[in-house]
Design a protein around this motif. Structure first.
Motif, PDB file in Angstrom:
ATOM      1  N   ARG A 162      50.512 -28.907  66.239  1.00  9.54           N
ATOM      2  CA  ARG A 162      51.710 -28.740  65.547  1.00  9.54           C
ATOM      3  C   ARG A 162      52.315 -27.436  65.539  1.00  9.54           C
ATOM      4  NH1 ARG A 162      48.954 -29.654  60.451  1.00  9.54           N
ATOM      5  NH2 ARG A 162      49.264 -31.993  60.966  1.00  9.54           N
ATOM      6  N   ALA A 163      51.785 -26.349  66.018  1.00  8.83           N
ATOM      7  CA  ALA A 163      52.176 -25.020  66.210  1.00  8.83           C
ATOM      8  C   ALA A 163      53.112 -25.233  67.490  1.00  8.83           C
ATOM      9  CB  ALA A 163      51.403 -23.929  66.393  1.00  8.83           C
ATOM     10  N   TRP A 164      52.700 -25.704  68.353  1.00  4.68           N
ATOM     11  CA  TRP A 164      53.235 -25.852  69.782  1.00  4.68           C
ATOM     12  C   TRP A 164      54.482 -26.885  69.618  1.00  4.68           C
ATOM     13  CZ3 TRP A 164      54.677 -29.851  73.078  1.00  4.68           C
ATOM     14  CH2 TRP A 164      54.929 -29.440  74.179  1.00  4.68           C
ATOM     15  N   ASN A 165      54.356 -28.037  69.175  1.00  8.61           N
ATOM     16  CA  ASN A 165      55.361 -28.756  68.631  1.00  8.61           C
ATOM     17  C   ASN A 165      56.647 -28.025  68.096  1.00  8.61           C
ATOM     18  OD1 ASN A 165      54.499 -31.258  69.685  1.00  8.61           O
ATOM     19  ND2 ASN A 165      53.713 -31.798  67.754  1.00  8.61           N
ATOM     20  N   GLY A 166      56.271 -27.093  67.231  1.00  6.40           N
ATOM     21  CA  GLY A 166      57.516 -26.080  66.405  1.00  6.40           C
ATOM     22  C   GLY A 166      58.132 -25.223  67.471  1.00  6.40           C
ATOM     23  N   GLU A 167      57.207 -24.746  68.395  1.00  7.84           N
ATOM     24  CA  GLU A 167      57.976 -23.839  69.575  1.00  7.84           C
ATOM     25  C   GLU A 167      58.581 -24.853  70.610  1.00  7.84           C
ATOM     26  OE1 GLU A 167      57.985 -20.367  70.062  1.00  7.84           O
ATOM     27  OE2 GLU A 167      57.124 -20.520  68.089  1.00  7.84           O
ATOM     28  N   THR A 170      49.659 -35.927  76.253  1.00  7.25           N
ATOM     29  CA  THR A 170      48.670 -36.948  77.000  1.00  7.25           C
ATOM     30  C   THR A 170      47.404 -36.551  77.597  1.00  7.25           C
ATOM     31  OG1 THR A 170      49.692 -36.521  79.090  1.00  7.25           O
ATOM     32  CG2 THR A 170      50.894 -38.160  77.788  1.00  7.25           C
ATOM     33  N   GLY A 171      47.328 -35.280  77.423  1.00 10.07           N
ATOM     34  CA  GLY A 171      45.762 -34.802  77.787  1.00 10.07           C
ATOM     35  C   GLY A 171      45.799 -33.866  78.921  1.00 10.07           C
ATOM     36  N   GLU A 172      46.923 -34.069  79.684  1.00  5.12           N
ATOM     37  CA  GLU A 172      46.795 -33.155  80.872  1.00  5.12           C
ATOM     38  C   GLU A 172      46.534 -31.758  80.801  1.00  5.12           C
ATOM     39  OE1 GLU A 172      49.812 -32.319  84.747  1.00  5.12           O
ATOM     40  OE2 GLU A 172      49.515 -34.446  84.041  1.00  5.12           O
ATOM     41  N   GLU A 173      47.095 -31.302  79.473  1.00  5.36           N
ATOM     42  CA  GLU A 173      46.928 -29.726  79.101  1.00  5.36           C
ATOM     43  C   GLU A 173      46.531 -29.787  77.603  1.00  5.36           C
ATOM     44  OE1 GLU A 173      50.493 -27.507  79.705  1.00  5.36           O
ATOM     45  OE2 GLU A 173      50.748 -27.861  81.670  1.00  5.36           O
ATOM     46  N   PRO A 174      45.235 -30.201  77.363  1.00  3.94           N
ATOM     47  CA  PRO A 174      44.943 -30.613  75.969  1.00  3.94           C
ATOM     48  C   PRO A 174      45.019 -29.677  75.132  1.00  3.94           C
ATOM     49  CG  PRO A 174      43.027 -30.638  77.479  1.00  3.94           C
ATOM     50  CD  PRO A 174      44.127 -30.309  78.362  1.00  3.94           C
ATOM     51  N   VAL A 175      45.128 -29.649  73.919  1.00  6.25           N
ATOM     52  CA  VAL A 175      45.170 -28.525  72.778  1.00  6.25           C
ATOM     53  C   VAL A 175      43.603 -28.624  72.017  1.00  6.25           C
ATOM     54  CG1 VAL A 175      47.497 -28.626  72.470  1.00  6.25           C
ATOM     55  CG2 VAL A 175      46.144 -30.217  71.400  1.00  6.25           C
ATOM     56  N   ALA A 176      43.447 -27.622  71.264  1.00  8.45           N
ATOM     57  CA  ALA A 176      41.979 -27.563  70.827  1.00  8.45           C
ATOM     58  C   ALA A 176      41.950 -28.230  69.656  1.00  8.45           C
ATOM     59  CB  ALA A 176      41.940 -26.013  70.556  1.00  8.45           C
ATOM     60  N   ASP A 177      43.185 -28.323  68.709  1.00  7.35           N
ATOM     61  CA  ASP A 177      43.169 -28.828  67.545  1.00  7.35           C
ATOM     62  C   ASP A 177      44.494 -29.416  66.961  1.00  7.35           C
ATOM     63  OD1 ASP A 177      44.088 -26.577  66.517  1.00  7.35           O
ATOM     64  OD2 ASP A 177      42.153 -25.888  65.356  1.00  7.35           O
ATOM     65  N   GLU A 178      44.469 -29.981  65.883  1.00  7.15           N
ATOM     66  CA  GLU A 178      45.768 -30.710  65.478  1.00  7.15           C
ATOM     67  C   GLU A 178      46.699 -29.435  65.226  1.00  7.15           C
ATOM     68  OE1 GLU A 178      48.342 -33.552  64.579  1.00  7.15           O
ATOM     69  OE2 GLU A 178      46.386 -33.810  65.338  1.00  7.15           O
ATOM     70  N   GLU A 179      46.120 -28.439  64.660  1.00 12.13           N
ATOM     71  CA  GLU A 179      47.013 -27.178  64.043  1.00 12.13           C
ATOM     72  C   GLU A 179      47.516 -26.519  65.416  1.00 12.13           C
ATOM     73  OE1 GLU A 179      48.990 -24.967  61.521  1.00 12.13           O
ATOM     74  OE2 GLU A 179      47.583 -26.538  60.887  1.00 12.13           O
ATOM     75  N   GLU A 180      46.980 -26.253  66.322  1.00 16.30           N
ATOM     76  CA  GLU A 180      47.725 -25.907  67.639  1.00 16.30           C
ATOM     77  C   GLU A 180      48.828 -26.702  68.156  1.00 16.30           C
ATOM     78  OE1 GLU A 180      46.201 -24.684  72.148  1.00 16.30           O
ATOM     79  OE2 GLU A 180      44.516 -25.077  70.633  1.00 16.30           O
ATOM     80  N   LEU A 230      60.753 -38.902  66.987  1.00 12.88           N
ATOM     81  CA  LEU A 230      60.401 -38.464  65.767  1.00 12.88           C
ATOM     82  C   LEU A 230      60.124 -37.129  65.545  1.00 12.88           C
ATOM     83  CD1 LEU A 230      57.280 -40.914  64.905  1.00 12.88           C
ATOM     84  CD2 LEU A 230      59.811 -41.054  64.016  1.00 12.88           C
ATOM     85  N   LEU A 231      59.700 -36.261  66.306  1.00 15.68           N
ATOM     86  CA  LEU A 231      59.897 -34.870  66.464  1.00 15.68           C
ATOM     87  C   LEU A 231      61.498 -34.294  66.503  1.00 15.68           C
ATOM     88  CD1 LEU A 231      57.969 -32.630  66.580  1.00 15.68           C
ATOM     89  CD2 LEU A 231      58.072 -32.314  69.194  1.00 15.68           C
ATOM     90  N   CYS A 232      62.230 -34.763  67.248  1.00 17.41           N
ATOM     91  CA  CYS A 232      63.568 -34.514  67.224  1.00 17.41           C
ATOM     92  C   CYS A 232      64.477 -34.801  66.076  1.00 17.41           C
ATOM     93  CB  CYS A 232      64.287 -35.104  68.448  1.00 17.41           C
ATOM     94  SG  CYS A 232      63.833 -34.617  70.181  1.00 17.41           S
ATOM     95  N   SER A 233      63.901 -35.946  65.465  1.00 20.23           N
ATOM     96  CA  SER A 233      64.723 -36.436  64.329  1.00 20.23           C
ATOM     97  C   SER A 233      64.263 -35.602  63.099  1.00 20.23           C
ATOM     98  CB  SER A 233      64.189 -37.874  63.902  1.00 20.23           C
ATOM     99  OG  SER A 233      64.748 -38.639  64.928  1.00 20.23           O
ATOM    100  N   GLY A 234      63.257 -34.979  63.176  1.00 14.00           N
ATOM    101  CA  GLY A 234      62.751 -34.047  62.011  1.00 14.00           C
ATOM    102  C   GLY A 234      63.322 -32.875  62.277  1.00 14.00           C
ATOM    103  N   LYS A 235      63.727 -32.406  63.322  1.00 10.29           N
ATOM    104  CA  LYS A 235      64.382 -31.248  63.571  1.00 10.29           C
ATOM    105  C   LYS A 235      66.292 -31.254  63.028  1.00 10.29           C
ATOM    106  CE  LYS A 235      65.837 -27.420  66.149  1.00 10.29           C
ATOM    107  NZ  LYS A 235      65.161 -26.230  66.063  1.00 10.29           N
ATOM    108  N   ILE A 236      66.524 -32.339  62.982  1.00  9.41           N
ATOM    109  CA  ILE A 236      68.070 -32.839  62.431  1.00  9.41           C
ATOM    110  C   ILE A 236      67.715 -32.533  60.825  1.00  9.41           C
ATOM    111  CG2 ILE A 236      69.784 -34.210  62.261  1.00  9.41           C
ATOM    112  CD1 ILE A 236      69.050 -35.259  64.809  1.00  9.41           C
TER     113      ILE A 236
END
Length: 74
Positions: free
Chosen positions: A37-42, A25-35, A68-74
């Motif tokens: 995606r990596a954060w979501n993986g962790e 939501t932007g409270e702890e914004p990320v620099a870019d989409e790749e970052e 959607l993120l959780c569903s992708g893990k299954i």
């Protein structure tokens, strides 16, 4: 049938949801989409029980991306 959930798992799940919401939501914004995606993986490196709890709290519209993120893990 009634299910009793361990308090520690509920607390851990709520903490994960708050962490997710801050990042997405932007409270702890990320620099870019790749970052992000990596954060979501962790973020999704959780045990099966935690994944189950995350899936159960995700259906509200505000957490659709978590579902959607959780569903992708299954």
């Amino acid at each position: 049938m009634r299910f009793l959930y361990p308090t520690s798992k509920v607390r851990k799940t709520l903490a994960k949801i708050i962490e997710y919401m801050k990042k997405h939501t932007g409270e702890e914004p990320v620099a870019d989409e790749e970052e992000l995606r990596a954060w979501n993986g962790e973020f999704m490196k959780v045990d099966t029980i935690t994944l189950y709890f995350l899936l159960n709290v995700s259906p509200p519209a505000t957490l659709c991306s978590t579902l959607l993120l959780c569903s992708g893990k299954i």
